[in-house]
Design a protein around this motif. Structure first.
Motif, PDB file in Angstrom:
ATOM      1  N   ASP A 139     -38.247 -21.956  33.834  1.00 59.60           N
ATOM      2  CA  ASP A 139     -37.894 -21.717  35.239  1.00 59.60           C
ATOM      3  C   ASP A 139     -37.065 -20.434  35.342  1.00 59.60           C
ATOM      4  OD1 ASP A 139     -36.255 -21.966  37.785  1.00 59.60           O
ATOM      5  OD2 ASP A 139     -37.494 -23.767  37.966  1.00 59.60           O
ATOM      6  N   ARG A 153     -34.839 -19.635  37.387  1.00 54.93           N
ATOM      7  CA  ARG A 153     -33.424 -19.918  37.669  1.00 54.93           C
ATOM      8  C   ARG A 153     -32.673 -20.250  36.387  1.00 54.93           C
ATOM      9  NH1 ARG A 153     -35.072 -24.169  42.261  1.00 54.93           N
ATOM     10  NH2 ARG A 153     -36.515 -24.620  40.539  1.00 54.93           N
ATOM     11  N   SER A 208     -32.146 -16.972  34.541  1.00 55.83           N
ATOM     12  CA  SER A 208     -31.027 -16.247  35.150  1.00 55.83           C
ATOM     13  C   SER A 208     -29.696 -16.818  34.682  1.00 55.83           C
ATOM     14  CB  SER A 208     -31.135 -16.317  36.673  1.00 55.83           C
ATOM     15  OG  SER A 208     -29.991 -15.773  37.292  1.00 55.83           O
ATOM     16  N   SER A 263     -33.238 -30.078  40.066  1.00 52.39           N
ATOM     17  CA  SER A 263     -33.405 -29.506  41.403  1.00 52.39           C
ATOM     18  C   SER A 263     -33.587 -30.648  42.388  1.00 52.39           C
ATOM     19  CB  SER A 263     -34.618 -28.573  41.438  1.00 52.39           C
ATOM     20  OG  SER A 263     -34.866 -28.113  42.765  1.00 52.39           O
ATOM     21  N   MET A 312     -26.646 -18.849  39.856  1.00 52.36           N
ATOM     22  CA  MET A 312     -26.783 -20.298  39.877  1.00 52.36           C
ATOM     23  C   MET A 312     -25.776 -20.981  40.788  1.00 52.36           C
ATOM     24  SD  MET A 312     -28.059 -21.532  36.123  1.00 52.36           S
ATOM     25  CE  MET A 312     -28.894 -22.923  36.885  1.00 52.36           C
ATOM     26  N   GLN A 355     -27.780 -19.380  45.781  1.00 57.17           N
ATOM     27  CA  GLN A 355     -29.080 -20.013  45.974  1.00 57.17           C
ATOM     28  C   GLN A 355     -29.449 -20.109  47.452  1.00 57.17           C
ATOM     29  OE1 GLN A 355     -30.101 -23.491  43.485  1.00 57.17           O
ATOM     30  NE2 GLN A 355     -28.077 -23.247  42.536  1.00 57.17           N
ATOM     31  N   SER A 391     -30.369 -16.682  48.804  1.00 64.50           N
ATOM     32  CA  SER A 391     -31.688 -16.207  48.391  1.00 64.50           C
ATOM     33  C   SER A 391     -32.800 -16.878  49.184  1.00 64.50           C
ATOM     34  CB  SER A 391     -31.890 -16.451  46.895  1.00 64.50           C
ATOM     35  OG  SER A 391     -31.931 -17.841  46.610  1.00 64.50           O
TER      36      SER A 391
END
Length: 417
Positions: free
Chosen positions: A139, A141, A144, A178, A229, A234, A237
């Motif tokens: 993923d 995310r 990152s 998530s 994160m 989040q 974005s």
């Protein structure tokens, strides 16, 4: 933060024309005048339009704030988040010194079962949420988070995980999921709606140190750092909330305050810029004043460097002064205290014996002077720590008892005058 009001939204059409070239615009009804339209249909259409306007205007996400600065009581500020489907309510400490939101999950080793804060502890179970999914190492995310040390990956199960160690020696580890976060959104301070968004957060399966103790136990930590994160990054974005937050602490025994994702506009606010390109929220503290007189402290003491500078951290109960600033600070205060006040040295700290708390007024006013002309004025009870009838000037100064500013997440510090 509650607000109930009627809002009327108007659309204005601006006509512009070049001389000799008139422009004609035709206005049409959304619904023909001869058609009967149900009220519910009109409200649904307005609701959709309202959501579009929220995303492009003054739109904030509101979180309730509880707790106090007093280390003899709560000693922290916390809020409540709702995660999953159906929503599960969890109490989390507000922490600008870290990035990630994490909460206790089922089968957690070391997670406290009760709390001295008079709140009901809970845990999150990804298996009980219909909208929950695990985050893999592939993923984006997770990748990152690996770059910023907020995440790690194991080749065995391809699961995105984390391990955090905090300054007080406590720690936690777990894995990322998530799921939906549910929150209250505010439009121009008057209209409140319930919204949700998918966010990545940590599931804690191991806790150590002070995190295991029940006295001030909560369900997790809500990191408001600058990295990708963090929840604020989040939501930004996704275009749900601006990449800015406002955090105001009441700074008295009743506790509480304000925490919103978005900008709060209030009169009489003075701005002080944050130091750019820093992992934490650094401020330019330029000087300290006692009774209006600037204390002689070398400017280099306040300069931001690898291991120096002034950091705003809502996850820390006390504020710490470097010795080069603390010693002149104590000397300046002692110089204006009447000689009739008895002083003693207790555990390396300069202490003063007074008979009642009202006598604290003999101590001077202190100001922390930041770049941009922002000065934080401290009363004696804001920088003194009282133990029975002994009031001491501690190396640990209770910062959040006097912090009455609104902090913009990535831009500036705002201080009420």
């Amino acid at each position: 933060m509650e607000a109930v009001a009627a809002a009327f939204l108007f659309a204005a059409v601006v006509l512009s024309a070049v001389v000799g070239s008139p422009v004609t615009l035709t206005l049409e009804r959304a619904f023909p005048s001869n058609d009967g339209v149900e009220l519910s249909e009109l409200r649904a259409r307005d609701s959709l339009r309202h959501r579009r306007m929220l995303q492009s205007t003054n739109y904030v996400v509101d979180f309730p704030v509880k707790g106090t600065f007093d280390p003899s009581q709560v000693g922290l500020y916390y809020t409540k988040v709702k995660l999953g489907t159906p929503p599960r309510e969890l109490y989390v400490q507000i922490d600008t010194g870290s990035d990630v939101l994490w909460v206790s999950c089922g089968s957690c080793n070391g997670c406290p079962q009760t709390s001295g804060l008079q709140i009901q502890l809970n845990y999150f179970d990804p298996g009980s949420s219909s909208t929950s999914s695990l985050i893999s190492c592939l993923d984006r995310r997770c990748r990152s988070g690996v770059q910023t040390s907020d995440a790690s990956c194991s080749g065995r199960n391809n699961q995105c995980t984390y391990t955090f160690q905090y300054g007080d020696g406590s720690g936690t580890s777990g894995y990322y999921v998530s799921d939906l976060m549910h929150f209250a959104s505010i439009f121009e301070g008057t209209l409140t709606t319930n919204s949700s968004a998918s966010v990545v957060f940590g599931c804690s399966i191991l806790q150590t140190g002070d995190l295991t103790k029940s006295e001030r136990a909560v369900d997790g930590i809500f990191g408001f750092g600058q990295q990708g994160m963090s929840v604020i990054s989040q939501l930004s974005s996704q275009g749900i909330a601006p990449r800015v937050f406002s955090h105001c602490l009441k700074g008295d025994n009743s506790g509480g305050g304000v925490l919103v994702l978005g900008e709060i506009v209030e009169p009489n606010i003075v701005y002080s810029p944050l130091v750019p390109s820093q992992p934490h929220y650094n401020l330019n503290l330029q000087s300290i004043s006692v009774n209006g007189q600037i204390v002689r402290i070398a400017p280099s003491v306040f300069a931001t460097s690898n291991n120096r500078g002034t950091i705003v951290d809502s996850g820390t109960t006390l504020a710490y002064l470097a010795e080069e600033a603390y010693n002149p600070f104590v000397i300046a205060i002692a110089a204006v205290i009447p000689q009739s006040v008895r002083s003693v040295l207790s555990r390396g700290n300069q202490c003063y014996l007074i008979t009642t708390s009202s006598n604290v007024d003999i101590f001077p006013q202190v100001s922390l002077n930041f770049a941009g002309g922002a000065s934080l004025v401290l009363r004696p009870q804001d920088y003194l720590m009282q133990q029975n009838f002994i009031v001491s000037i501690q190396a640990l100064v209770s910062f959040y008892s006097f912090f009455k500013g609104l902090m913009s997440g990535l831009h500036d510090l705002r201080i009420y005058r």
